[in-house]
Design a protein around this motif. Structure first.
Motif, PDB file in Angstrom:
ATOM      1  N   PHE A  37       8.830   2.364  -0.638  1.00  0.00           N
ATOM      2  CA  PHE A  37       8.451   2.065  -2.013  1.00  0.00           C
ATOM      3  C   PHE A  37       7.267   1.102  -1.967  1.00  0.00           C
ATOM      4  N   GLN A  39       4.760  -1.789  -4.529  1.00  0.00           N
ATOM      5  CA  GLN A  39       4.655  -2.542  -5.779  1.00  0.00           C
ATOM      6  C   GLN A  39       3.338  -3.297  -5.821  1.00  0.00           C
ATOM      7  N   ARG A  45       8.283  -1.683  -9.060  1.00  0.00           N
ATOM      8  CA  ARG A  45       8.241  -1.035  -7.753  1.00  0.00           C
ATOM      9  C   ARG A  45       8.379   0.481  -7.957  1.00  0.00           C
ATOM     10  N   GLU A  46       7.595   1.228  -7.189  1.00  0.00           N
ATOM     11  CA  GLU A  46       7.614   2.675  -7.356  1.00  0.00           C
ATOM     12  C   GLU A  46       7.917   3.371  -6.027  1.00  0.00           C
ATOM     13  N   PHE A  47       8.497   4.546  -6.144  1.00  0.00           N
ATOM     14  CA  PHE A  47       8.845   5.363  -4.990  1.00  0.00           C
ATOM     15  C   PHE A  47       7.589   5.928  -4.355  1.00  0.00           C
ATOM     16  N   TYR A  93       4.251  -2.755   0.443  1.00  0.00           N
ATOM     17  CA  TYR A  93       5.098  -1.610   0.777  1.00  0.00           C
ATOM     18  C   TYR A  93       6.440  -2.090   1.327  1.00  0.00           C
ATOM     19  N   ARG A 110      14.480   9.271  -4.530  1.00  0.00           N
ATOM     20  CA  ARG A 110      13.573   8.501  -5.380  1.00  0.00           C
ATOM     21  C   ARG A 110      14.228   7.273  -6.010  1.00  0.00           C
ATOM     22  N   GLU A 112      16.199   3.762  -6.287  1.00  0.00           N
ATOM     23  CA  GLU A 112      16.366   2.563  -5.475  1.00  0.00           C
ATOM     24  C   GLU A 112      17.830   2.334  -5.098  1.00  0.00           C
TER      25      GLU A 112
END
Length: 128
Positions: A37, A39, A45-47, A93, A110, A112
């Motif tokens: 992930f 951010q 935070r993104e996949f 990351y 995907r 968290e």
């Protein structure tokens, strides 16, 4: 207590490559899923990428074709090969791993809450 440690981040020019690594310590488990992930400041935070049981993988559309996730489940190590990097890939990351049960549905990678252990993050900066 299981700790994940990422390495391999740094500064790279656009178009360049980096390989992130993630290693676990402090406990023994089988990594049924591994994920990366990222951010950036002010954003959630993104996949980025995930790998599950039976070879299933999932990638964010923004990195598909450029990033590749791999790893050794028995050794609790994960990698993220990042090619053709763009300035918009700049972020911290994070590595994540799952110790409880198998994951076959790629969409689940995907989320968290799929993962049990998280690293502290490594900075990747891509200059234009």
């Amino acid at each position: 207590q299981v700790l994940l440690v990422e390495s391999g981040g740094g500064l790279v020019q656009a178009g360049g490559s980096l390989r992130l690594s993630c290693a676990a310590s402090g406990g023994t488990f089988y990594s049924h899923a591994m994920g990366w992930f990222r951010q950036t400041p002010g954003k959630e935070r993104e996949f980025v990428a995930g790998s599950g049981s039976g070879g299933t993988t999932n990638y964010a559309d923004s990195v598909k074709g450029r990033f590749t996730i791999s790893g050794d489940s028995a050794k609790n190590t994960a990698y993220l090969q990042m090619n053709s990097l763009k300035p918009e890939d700049t972020a911290v990351y994070y590595c994540a791993q799952r110790g409880r049960g198998r994951i076959y549905l790629s969409a689940t990678l995907r989320a968290e809450n799929t993962y049990d252990y998280w690293g502290q993050g490594t900075q990747v900066t891509v200059s234009s």
